[in-house]
Scaffold this motif. Structure first.
Motif, short mmCIF file in Angstrom:
data_model
loop_
_atom_site.label_atom_id
_atom_site.label_comp_id
_atom_site.label_asym_id
_atom_site.label_seq_id
_atom_site.Cartn_x
_atom_site.Cartn_y
_atom_site.Cartn_z
N ILE A 5 0.91 -1.45 0.19
CA ILE A 5 -0.08 0.24 -0.50
C ILE A 5 0.48 0.91 0.08
N ALA A 6 0.11 1.62 -0.86
CA ALA A 6 1.12 3.34 -0.71
C ALA A 6 1.22 4.45 0.06
N ARG A 7 2.09 4.89 1.11
CA ARG A 7 1.36 5.76 2.00
C ARG A 7 3.10 6.72 1.87
N TYR A 8 2.86 7.64 3.24
CA TYR A 8 3.32 8.58 2.69
C TYR A 8 4.03 9.60 2.23
N LEU A 20 8.98 7.18 9.70
CA LEU A 20 7.82 6.80 8.98
C LEU A 20 7.81 5.54 10.56
N SER A 22 5.36 3.17 10.56
CA SER A 22 5.02 1.51 10.37
C SER A 22 6.32 1.80 9.22
N ALA A 24 8.84 0.61 5.96
CA ALA A 24 8.02 0.06 4.81
C ALA A 24 9.43 -0.72 3.92
N TYR A 75 7.16 8.72 -2.29
CA TYR A 75 5.96 8.09 -1.39
C TYR A 75 6.83 6.58 -1.49
N ARG A 77 5.62 2.59 -0.14
CA ARG A 77 5.08 0.97 0.56
C ARG A 77 5.21 0.18 1.63
N VAL A 78 3.98 -0.19 1.87
CA VAL A 78 4.58 -1.21 2.97
C VAL A 78 3.28 -2.22 2.58
N PRO A 80 1.35 -4.17 3.96
CA PRO A 80 -0.19 -4.70 5.24
C PRO A 80 0.57 -6.05 5.83
#
Length: 84
Positions: A5-8, A20, A22, A24, A75, A77-78, A80
């Motif tokens: 999932i794309a984040r930050y 961060l 979480s 990545a 960005y 990606r994490v 889940p």
């Protein structure tokens, strides 16, 4: 493995450092400027040339820094659940 999932998201034209919330697993950076930038994601480090992009899976990381004066955006990606 679950889809990442794309984040930050981030962007700037100067040095940038963050921790961060979480872990990545992927780093995505676009160098929109005319000078090189250095990207460090955990222990991974790479130079992104002007006009180039970096989109890589690297060892899990929680720290990110960009060094340079060129315009950039990106960005992470994490995965889940932290699997992978």
């Amino acid at each position: 493995m679950a889809d990442p999932i794309a984040r930050y998201p981030f962007s700037g034209t100067a040095n940038y450092t963050t921790t961060l919330a979480s872990t990545a697993h992927y780093i995505v950076v676009f160098n929109d400027g005319s000078a090189d930038i250095t990207v460090k994601a955990g222990q991974f480090q790479a130079v992104v040339k002007a006009g180039d992009a970096l989109d890589e899976r690297v060892d899990p990381f929680t720290t990110l820094s960009i060094t340079g004066t060129s315009a950039y955006r990106g960005y992470v990606r994490v995965i889940p659940g932290g699997v992978g």
